[in-house]
Scaffold this motif. Structure first.
Motif, mmCIF file in Angstrom:
data_model
loop_
_atom_site.group_PDB
_atom_site.id
_atom_site.type_symbol
_atom_site.label_atom_id
_atom_site.label_comp_id
_atom_site.label_asym_id
_atom_site.label_seq_id
_atom_site.Cartn_x
_atom_site.Cartn_y
_atom_site.Cartn_z
ATOM 1 N N ILE A 252 0.748 -1.312 0.066
ATOM 2 C CA ILE A 252 -0.070 0.061 0.112
ATOM 3 C C ILE A 252 0.888 1.230 -0.061
ATOM 4 C CG2 ILE A 252 -1.736 -1.351 1.078
ATOM 5 C CD1 ILE A 252 -1.203 0.489 3.668
ATOM 6 N N LEU A 253 0.401 2.336 -0.672
ATOM 7 C CA LEU A 253 1.034 3.535 -0.718
ATOM 8 C C LEU A 253 0.605 4.475 0.241
ATOM 9 C CD1 LEU A 253 3.011 4.559 -3.086
ATOM 10 C CD2 LEU A 253 0.953 5.728 -3.977
ATOM 11 N N ASP A 254 1.481 4.773 1.239
ATOM 12 C CA ASP A 254 1.258 5.508 2.255
ATOM 13 C C ASP A 254 2.653 6.206 3.057
ATOM 14 O OD1 ASP A 254 -0.395 5.828 4.811
ATOM 15 O OD2 ASP A 254 1.276 4.881 5.801
ATOM 16 N N SER A 255 2.474 7.175 3.498
ATOM 17 C CA SER A 255 3.755 8.027 4.273
ATOM 18 C C SER A 255 4.370 7.310 5.222
ATOM 19 C CB SER A 255 3.032 9.442 4.725
ATOM 20 O OG SER A 255 2.113 9.161 5.876
ATOM 21 N N GLY A 256 3.671 6.406 5.936
ATOM 22 C CA GLY A 256 4.361 5.577 7.302
ATOM 23 C C GLY A 256 4.165 6.538 8.397
ATOM 24 N N ARG A 257 3.121 7.281 8.504
ATOM 25 C CA ARG A 257 3.123 8.057 9.968
ATOM 26 C C ARG A 257 2.863 6.985 11.111
ATOM 27 N NH1 ARG A 257 4.427 11.817 12.879
ATOM 28 N NH2 ARG A 257 4.065 13.499 11.375
ATOM 29 N N SER A 258 2.008 6.045 11.063
ATOM 30 C CA SER A 258 1.796 5.116 11.958
ATOM 31 C C SER A 258 3.034 4.520 12.533
ATOM 32 C CB SER A 258 0.657 4.295 11.744
ATOM 33 O OG SER A 258 0.861 3.288 10.796
ATOM 34 N N LEU A 259 4.037 3.864 11.561
ATOM 35 C CA LEU A 259 5.167 3.497 11.632
ATOM 36 C C LEU A 259 6.007 4.443 12.137
ATOM 37 C CD1 LEU A 259 5.448 1.904 8.176
ATOM 38 C CD2 LEU A 259 5.216 0.568 10.136
ATOM 39 N N PHE A 260 6.365 5.755 12.040
ATOM 40 C CA PHE A 260 6.956 6.674 12.272
ATOM 41 C C PHE A 260 6.787 6.767 13.923
ATOM 42 C CE2 PHE A 260 8.967 10.805 13.114
ATOM 43 C CZ PHE A 260 10.028 10.576 12.605
ATOM 44 N N SER A 261 5.484 7.009 14.163
ATOM 45 C CA SER A 261 5.028 7.445 15.591
ATOM 46 C C SER A 261 5.369 6.312 16.483
ATOM 47 C CB SER A 261 3.508 7.683 15.529
ATOM 48 O OG SER A 261 3.334 8.516 14.745
ATOM 49 N N GLY A 266 12.922 2.592 9.946
ATOM 50 C CA GLY A 266 13.220 1.579 8.523
ATOM 51 C C GLY A 266 12.241 1.564 7.738
ATOM 52 N N ARG A 267 11.159 1.044 8.413
ATOM 53 C CA ARG A 267 9.928 0.844 7.646
ATOM 54 C C ARG A 267 9.292 2.141 6.811
ATOM 55 N NH1 ARG A 267 6.447 -1.412 5.814
ATOM 56 N NH2 ARG A 267 4.793 -2.105 7.190
ATOM 57 N N THR A 268 9.291 3.078 7.831
ATOM 58 C CA THR A 268 9.024 4.538 7.345
ATOM 59 C C THR A 268 9.767 4.800 5.973
ATOM 60 O OG1 THR A 268 8.467 4.853 9.386
ATOM 61 C CG2 THR A 268 8.643 6.815 8.034
ATOM 62 N N THR A 269 11.131 4.737 6.115
ATOM 63 C CA THR A 269 12.039 5.198 4.809
ATOM 64 C C THR A 269 11.467 4.251 3.733
ATOM 65 O OG1 THR A 269 13.594 5.553 6.464
ATOM 66 C CG2 THR A 269 14.014 5.349 4.305
ATOM 67 N N LYS A 270 11.325 3.123 3.682
ATOM 68 C CA LYS A 270 10.860 2.301 2.705
ATOM 69 C C LYS A 270 9.482 2.931 2.232
ATOM 70 C CE LYS A 270 13.167 -2.038 3.897
ATOM 71 N NZ LYS A 270 12.827 -3.371 4.352
ATOM 72 N N GLN A 271 8.578 3.186 2.977
ATOM 73 C CA GLN A 271 7.163 3.758 2.501
ATOM 74 C C GLN A 271 7.534 4.939 1.849
ATOM 75 O OE1 GLN A 271 4.781 0.478 3.468
ATOM 76 N NE2 GLN A 271 3.997 2.586 2.721
ATOM 77 N N ALA A 272 8.181 5.833 2.462
ATOM 78 C CA ALA A 272 8.332 7.100 1.922
ATOM 79 C C ALA A 272 9.047 6.839 0.599
ATOM 80 C CB ALA A 272 9.380 7.779 2.905
ATOM 81 N N ARG A 273 10.183 6.277 0.397
ATOM 82 C CA ARG A 273 10.647 6.162 -1.017
ATOM 83 C C ARG A 273 9.843 5.764 -1.975
ATOM 84 N NH1 ARG A 273 16.313 6.818 -0.913
ATOM 85 N NH2 ARG A 273 17.296 6.237 1.158
#
Length: 454
Positions: A252-261, A266-273
């Motif tokens: 899924i295409l997502d900013s990773g906000r829930s992960l970052f919080s 690491g997972r956030t960075t993959k989502q962001a890229r």
């Protein structure tokens, strides 16, 4: 300690300043902590607005930005590893709700939200594990993979026994219902899919807009997307939508906000890229990226710049706007060709998300609300609502979460029991509904309801 975030902007912090008091360990991260000059502005008992709700409701100096800085400096003068084992620091940062009030109100823009994110990331790397934090971090992804989660949440919300079980096993707040996803997440209509296909970037387009639909809006409030599209299409913008399932047979295409919080950088960075790669063709052709949820959209202007994503992240940050910022800007330059029906004595109370306040976006909210003739509106001068992502859903934080809401938010709403509430933040809206049973409107919905049909 290998840093999870990029702190290079603080490299020259304290140069030539004999009073910088930078800790021995921590490098640029320690310098970011040391921007605090101990002015005490964050520990004033009569402080109003955003500044540090956890200090405001407890009066405990250790739960203020300045208090957290002193704890951080003490452990970083011992060693970097000491930061992860200090109980007082852990307790203090636990009650930081990442509202970014300090970044806005502190003279030196202390960024305690980012500092906490680094701390949580280091905790994850050191092997700290929590099933509850993992569930909160992964919830959007799990909800798309397992749609039956909606039925499980609904069942839990109806059952006092299940609420107690969840409180016992996961320490989830049994006093409020969990947010319930919509029966069907947002999906492009046939017409919107055709627009997306026909709007494949080929040339510069000053009226081209990418509406970036975050996971929480898509999962919980898909009608907000429909209303935003009504407004943008009525104003003759060329809108393409990107939402979590825009890429078929792909993550899924997502900013990773829930992960970052929750510290999963690491997972956030993959989502962001992945998101940046998808947006690049549109950015190259002058499309603006517009978002509906403040905490998600503003990641693209703030946290993405600390994830070592290169120049593309900077380009994205420069071309990203909240929905209200976009409408206000387009109205100001005369490109917003919209007519609205006058309000019929409607009283509107506006609650801003903390991140909106931190970037000054409530000015745009005010400008946009003035587009509706005769609309009577009032901004609630309040700190954090107390939900703060998952904070209000955690049982041990129930009391402080409610006290944060009771500072200014709930009294203002109680004083206007018949008013329409406008609130763009997902967490804020859920907290208001949980504590008052009143459902706020997103600004896009309010505008859509007042559109003059053409």
């Amino acid at each position: 300690m290998k840093k999870a975030l990029d702190w290079s902007n603080y490299h020259d912090q304290g140069m030539g300043d004999a009073y910088a008091d930078i800790p021995k360990h921590g490098g640029n991260f320690a310098k970011a902590v040391s921007v605090c000059i101990r002015s005490g502005v964050c520990q004033q008992p009569d402080n109003k607005g955003v500044m540090c709700p956890s200090f405001r409701v407890t009066g405990d100096p250790k739960l203020s930005p300045g208090g957290r800085v002193q704890l951080l400096k003490a452990v970083l003068n011992q060693s970097e590893d000491a930061m992860l084992s200090d109980h007082s620091l852990a307790t203090s940062l636990e009650h930081c709700v990442s509202c970014k009030g300090c970044k806005r109100d502190c003279e030196n823009s202390l960024d305690m939200a980012a500092i906490k994110a680094e701390y949580l990331a280091q905790k994850r790397r050191s092997g700290h594990r929590s099933l509850r934090q993992w569930l909160f971090a992964e919830f959007p992804y799990l909800a798309y993979r397992y749609p039956s989660l909606r039925h499980m949440i609904a069942f839990r919300n109806r059952s006092s026994i299940l609420k107690r079980v969840c409180a016992k096993l996961l320490n989830i707040n049994p006093n409020i219902d969990l947010p319930l996803p919509a029966k069907a997440p947002y999906q492009d209509s046939r017409l919107q899919a055709q627009r997306n296909h026909s709007a494949t970037p080929k040339r510069l387009d000053s009226r081209g807009v990418v509406l970036l639909i975050d996971s929480f809006t898509a999962l919980f409030h898909p009608h907000i997307v429909t209303d935003a599209l009504k407004v943008l299409h009525a104003a003759h913008y060329h809108v393409i939508t990107l939402h979590p399932t825009s890429q078929s047979n792909a993550p899924i295409l997502d900013s990773g906000r829930s992960l970052f919080s929750q510290g999963y950088t690491g997972r956030t960075t993959k989502q962001a890229r992945a998101l940046i790669d998808k947006l690049q063709p549109y950015l190259a052709l002058n499309y603006r990226v517009v978002g509906l949820e403040p905490s998600t959209l503003l990641m693209l202007r703030d946290e993405f710049l600390m994830l070592n994503l290169g120049e593309q992240a900077k380009t994205l940050a420069q071309n990203t706007l909240l929905f209200e910022e976009f409408v206000a800007r387009e109205s100001h330059v005369g490109r917003l060709a919209l007519d609205f029906t006058p309000s019929e004595g409607q009283q509107v109370m506006v609650h801003g998300h903390c991140h909106q306040k931190a970037v000054g976006a409530l000015k745009s909210m005010r400008k946009v609300l003035r587009l509706i003739p005769n609309l009577k509106f009032e901004f609630i001068q309040a700190s954090c609502c107390g939900m703060a992502g998952s904070y209000g859903l955690e049982a041990e934080h129930h009391e402080l979460s409610r006290k944060m809401a009771q500072l200014e938010l709930l009294p203002a709403l109680n004083a206007h029991p018949d008013a329409t509430i406008v609130c763009n933040g997902f967490s804020c809206s859920e907290q208001i509904y949980a504590l008052t049973e009143r459902k706020p409107l997103h600004l896009a919905t309010l505008l859509a309801r007042h559109l003059v049909h053409q």
